[in-house]
Design a protein around this motif. Structure first.
Motif, PDB file in Angstrom:
ATOM      1  N   VAL A  49      -5.124  23.458  -6.183  1.00  6.49           N
ATOM      2  CA  VAL A  49      -5.122  23.701  -4.739  1.00  6.49           C
ATOM      3  C   VAL A  49      -6.574  23.694  -4.269  1.00  6.49           C
ATOM      4  O   VAL A  49      -7.402  24.473  -4.742  1.00  6.49           O
ATOM      5  N   TYR A  50      -6.891  22.812  -3.329  1.00  6.17           N
ATOM      6  CA  TYR A  50      -8.227  22.733  -2.755  1.00  6.17           C
ATOM      7  C   TYR A  50      -8.179  23.302  -1.343  1.00  6.17           C
ATOM      8  O   TYR A  50      -7.454  22.814  -0.486  1.00  6.17           O
ATOM      9  N   GLY A  51      -8.943  24.339  -1.095  1.00  7.02           N
ATOM     10  CA  GLY A  51      -9.020  24.927   0.238  1.00  7.02           C
ATOM     11  C   GLY A  51      -8.041  26.054   0.477  1.00  7.02           C
ATOM     12  O   GLY A  51      -7.895  26.514   1.602  1.00  7.02           O
ATOM     13  N   GLY A  52      -7.374  26.551  -0.548  1.00  5.71           N
ATOM     14  CA  GLY A  52      -6.448  27.662  -0.391  1.00  5.71           C
ATOM     15  C   GLY A  52      -7.164  28.997  -0.481  1.00  5.71           C
ATOM     16  O   GLY A  52      -8.329  29.084  -0.891  1.00  5.71           O
ATOM     17  N   ARG A  53      -6.483  30.062  -0.079  1.00 10.52           N
ATOM     18  CA  ARG A  53      -7.054  31.407  -0.138  1.00 10.52           C
ATOM     19  C   ARG A  53      -6.322  32.200  -1.207  1.00 10.52           C
ATOM     20  O   ARG A  53      -5.088  32.257  -1.201  1.00 10.52           O
ATOM     21  N   PRO A  54      -7.052  32.839  -2.137  1.00  9.05           N
ATOM     22  CA  PRO A  54      -6.347  33.687  -3.108  1.00  9.05           C
ATOM     23  C   PRO A  54      -5.750  34.895  -2.411  1.00  9.05           C
ATOM     24  O   PRO A  54      -6.324  35.446  -1.469  1.00  9.05           O
ATOM     25  N   ILE A  55      -4.589  35.306  -2.873  1.00 11.73           N
ATOM     26  CA  ILE A  55      -3.908  36.435  -2.253  1.00 11.73           C
ATOM     27  C   ILE A  55      -3.880  37.599  -3.220  1.00 11.73           C
ATOM     28  O   ILE A  55      -3.990  37.420  -4.432  1.00 11.73           O
ATOM     29  N   ASP A  56      -3.730  38.792  -2.678  1.00  8.78           N
ATOM     30  CA  ASP A  56      -3.635  40.005  -3.468  1.00  8.78           C
ATOM     31  C   ASP A  56      -2.191  40.150  -3.939  1.00  8.78           C
ATOM     32  O   ASP A  56      -1.267  40.118  -3.127  1.00  8.78           O
ATOM     33  N   PRO A  57      -1.935  40.313  -5.256  1.00  8.64           N
ATOM     34  CA  PRO A  57      -0.542  40.448  -5.692  1.00  8.64           C
ATOM     35  C   PRO A  57       0.109  41.714  -5.168  1.00  8.64           C
ATOM     36  O   PRO A  57       1.314  41.765  -4.997  1.00  8.64           O
TER      37      PRO A  57
ATOM     38  N   SER B 160       0.828  -1.212   0.000  1.00  9.79           N
ATOM     39  CA  SER B 160       0.000   0.000   0.000  1.00  9.79           C
ATOM     40  C   SER B 160       0.860   1.258   0.000  1.00  9.79           C
ATOM     41  O   SER B 160       0.462   2.275  -0.555  1.00  9.79           O
ATOM     42  N   THR B 161       2.056   1.201   0.575  1.00 12.49           N
ATOM     43  CA  THR B 161       2.923   2.378   0.537  1.00 12.49           C
ATOM     44  C   THR B 161       3.495   2.614  -0.850  1.00 12.49           C
ATOM     45  O   THR B 161       3.801   3.736  -1.210  1.00 12.49           O
ATOM     46  N   ALA B 162       3.624   1.573  -1.652  1.00 13.65           N
ATOM     47  CA  ALA B 162       4.132   1.734  -3.008  1.00 13.65           C
ATOM     48  C   ALA B 162       3.101   2.394  -3.910  1.00 13.65           C
ATOM     49  O   ALA B 162       3.450   3.023  -4.900  1.00 13.65           O
ATOM     50  N   LEU B 163       1.841   2.284  -3.596  1.00  9.95           N
ATOM     51  CA  LEU B 163       0.779   2.883  -4.398  1.00  9.95           C
ATOM     52  C   LEU B 163       0.469   4.317  -3.978  1.00  9.95           C
ATOM     53  O   LEU B 163      -0.389   4.947  -4.590  1.00  9.95           O
ATOM     54  N   ALA B 164       1.144   4.850  -2.966  1.00  6.83           N
ATOM     55  CA  ALA B 164       0.809   6.167  -2.428  1.00  6.83           C
ATOM     56  C   ALA B 164       1.482   7.309  -3.167  1.00  6.83           C
ATOM     57  O   ALA B 164       1.402   8.441  -2.749  1.00  6.83           O
ATOM     58  N   GLY B 165       2.133   7.081  -4.292  1.00  3.76           N
ATOM     59  CA  GLY B 165       2.872   8.136  -4.967  1.00  3.76           C
ATOM     60  C   GLY B 165       2.027   9.056  -5.817  1.00  3.76           C
ATOM     61  O   GLY B 165       2.436  10.148  -6.143  1.00  3.76           O
ATOM     62  N   GLY B 166       0.829   8.693  -6.230  1.00  5.02           N
ATOM     63  CA  GLY B 166       0.076   9.505  -7.168  1.00  5.02           C
ATOM     64  C   GLY B 166      -1.117  10.212  -6.561  1.00  5.02           C
ATOM     65  O   GLY B 166      -1.980  10.690  -7.293  1.00  5.02           O
ATOM     66  N   GLY B 167      -1.216  10.324  -5.291  1.00  9.77           N
ATOM     67  CA  GLY B 167      -2.386  10.925  -4.659  1.00  9.77           C
ATOM     68  C   GLY B 167      -2.251  12.417  -4.484  1.00  9.77           C
ATOM     69  O   GLY B 167      -1.743  13.130  -5.337  1.00  9.77           O
ATOM     70  N   PHE B 168      -2.711  12.896  -3.362  1.00 10.58           N
ATOM     71  CA  PHE B 168      -2.672  14.321  -3.061  1.00 10.58           C
ATOM     72  C   PHE B 168      -1.712  14.568  -1.911  1.00 10.58           C
ATOM     73  O   PHE B 168      -1.280  13.634  -1.235  1.00 10.58           O
ATOM     74  N   ASP B 169      -1.386  15.835  -1.717  1.00  6.80           N
ATOM     75  CA  ASP B 169      -0.482  16.225  -0.641  1.00  6.80           C
ATOM     76  C   ASP B 169      -1.133  17.314   0.183  1.00  6.80           C
ATOM     77  O   ASP B 169      -1.854  18.163  -0.353  1.00  6.80           O
TER      78      ASP B 169
ATOM     79  N   ALA C 120      -3.529  23.367   3.024  1.00  9.73           N
ATOM     80  CA  ALA C 120      -4.522  23.043   2.003  1.00  9.73           C
ATOM     81  C   ALA C 120      -4.096  21.753   1.305  1.00  9.73           C
ATOM     82  O   ALA C 120      -2.984  21.265   1.457  1.00  9.73           O
ATOM     83  N   VAL C 121      -5.010  21.201   0.510  1.00 12.87           N
ATOM     84  CA  VAL C 121      -4.744  19.978  -0.238  1.00 12.87           C
ATOM     85  C   VAL C 121      -4.320  20.368  -1.645  1.00 12.87           C
ATOM     86  O   VAL C 121      -4.976  21.161  -2.307  1.00 12.87           O
ATOM     87  N   VAL C 122      -3.180  19.814  -2.107  1.00 15.27           N
ATOM     88  CA  VAL C 122      -2.660  20.109  -3.437  1.00 15.27           C
ATOM     89  C   VAL C 122      -2.599  18.803  -4.209  1.00 15.27           C
ATOM     90  O   VAL C 122      -2.046  17.808  -3.747  1.00 15.27           O
ATOM     91  N   GLU C 123      -3.190  18.827  -5.399  1.00 13.94           N
ATOM     92  CA  GLU C 123      -3.196  17.643  -6.258  1.00 13.94           C
ATOM     93  C   GLU C 123      -2.398  17.970  -7.513  1.00 13.94           C
ATOM     94  O   GLU C 123      -2.697  18.937  -8.216  1.00 13.94           O
ATOM     95  N   SER C 124      -1.353  17.195  -7.786  1.00 11.35           N
ATOM     96  CA  SER C 124      -0.536  17.412  -8.980  1.00 11.35           C
ATOM     97  C   SER C 124       0.309  16.185  -9.223  1.00 11.35           C
ATOM     98  O   SER C 124       0.388  15.284  -8.399  1.00 11.35           O
ATOM     99  N   ALA C 125       0.936  16.166 -10.385  1.00 11.39           N
ATOM    100  CA  ALA C 125       1.854  15.084 -10.737  1.00 11.39           C
ATOM    101  C   ALA C 125       3.208  15.717 -10.990  1.00 11.39           C
ATOM    102  O   ALA C 125       3.673  15.802 -12.106  1.00 11.39           O
ATOM    103  N   MET C 126       3.834  16.218  -9.935  1.00 13.33           N
ATOM    104  CA  MET C 126       5.128  16.872 -10.055  1.00 13.33           C
ATOM    105  C   MET C 126       6.133  16.120  -9.202  1.00 13.33           C
ATOM    106  O   MET C 126       5.779  15.475  -8.239  1.00 13.33           O
ATOM    107  N   GLY C 127       7.376  16.246  -9.564  1.00 16.20           N
ATOM    108  CA  GLY C 127       8.408  15.645  -8.751  1.00 16.20           C
ATOM    109  C   GLY C 127       9.498  15.033  -9.598  1.00 16.20           C
ATOM    110  O   GLY C 127       9.464  15.079 -10.831  1.00 16.20           O
ATOM    111  N   LEU C 128      10.461  14.440  -8.942  1.00 17.82           N
ATOM    112  CA  LEU C 128      11.585  13.855  -9.650  1.00 17.82           C
ATOM    113  C   LEU C 128      11.229  12.521 -10.283  1.00 17.82           C
ATOM    114  O   LEU C 128      11.876  12.089 -11.228  1.00 17.82           O
TER     115      LEU C 128
END
Length: 157
Positions: free
Chosen positions: A63-71, A15-24, A45-53
């Protein structure tokens, strides 16, 4: 009993080998310093992506649950480089040109100066001069006595 225990261990290891493609879940290292992803504060917040080495492709993180910021943050300081007028300050009222002027202030002047006391033209030799002291000659520190070098030992064949 042993078979069920081996099956449980095998399931836990795979089950730990299958945990690479989820959310963070993003947890900032320093409190009070936000983590910004594409203009969104992603702290806690929860971030879903397929990034990494481990991946060759990369997709835009969601990004799920994040707050937009003023630039341009709305802080209590005035930055002329932003091109906006300050939101607070002194209200400038231009007085009319034909108003009665106040009487002018009295003049005030103050100066400071410093000088040293004059020295005598020539100082006389004192009546009782101190005795002359000759310093001993000093040619530097003496080297410490060294032991004589030992002759080299013959080497065995």
């Amino acid at each position: 009993m042993r078979a069920s225990l081996a099956l449980a261990i095998l399931a836990a290891m795979t089950s730990t080998a299958l945990a690479g493609g989820g959310f963070d879940i993003v947890v900032p290292v320093r409190p009070g310093v936000p983590i910004i992803i594409n203009g969104v504060d992603a702290s806690y917040a929860v971030v879903e992506s397929a990034m990494g080495l481990a991946r060759n492709e990369s997709m835009v993180p969601t990004v799920y649950g994040g707050r937009p910021i003023d630039p341009q943050p709305n802080v209590g300081h005035y930055y002329p480089s932003l091109g906006r007028m300050p939101g607070y300050g002194r209200l400038e009222i231009e007085p009319p040109a034909n108003r009665r002027l106040p009487k002018p202030a009295e003049s005030y002047h103050q100066s400071w100066g410093a000088e040293s006391a004059p020295l005598p033209a020539q100082s006389n030799v004192p009546v009782d001069p101190p005795p002359v002291i000759y310093a001993p000659e000093f040619n530097g520190p003496r080297p410490l006595p060294r032991p004589f070098p030992r002759p080299p030992r013959p080497r065995g064949f």
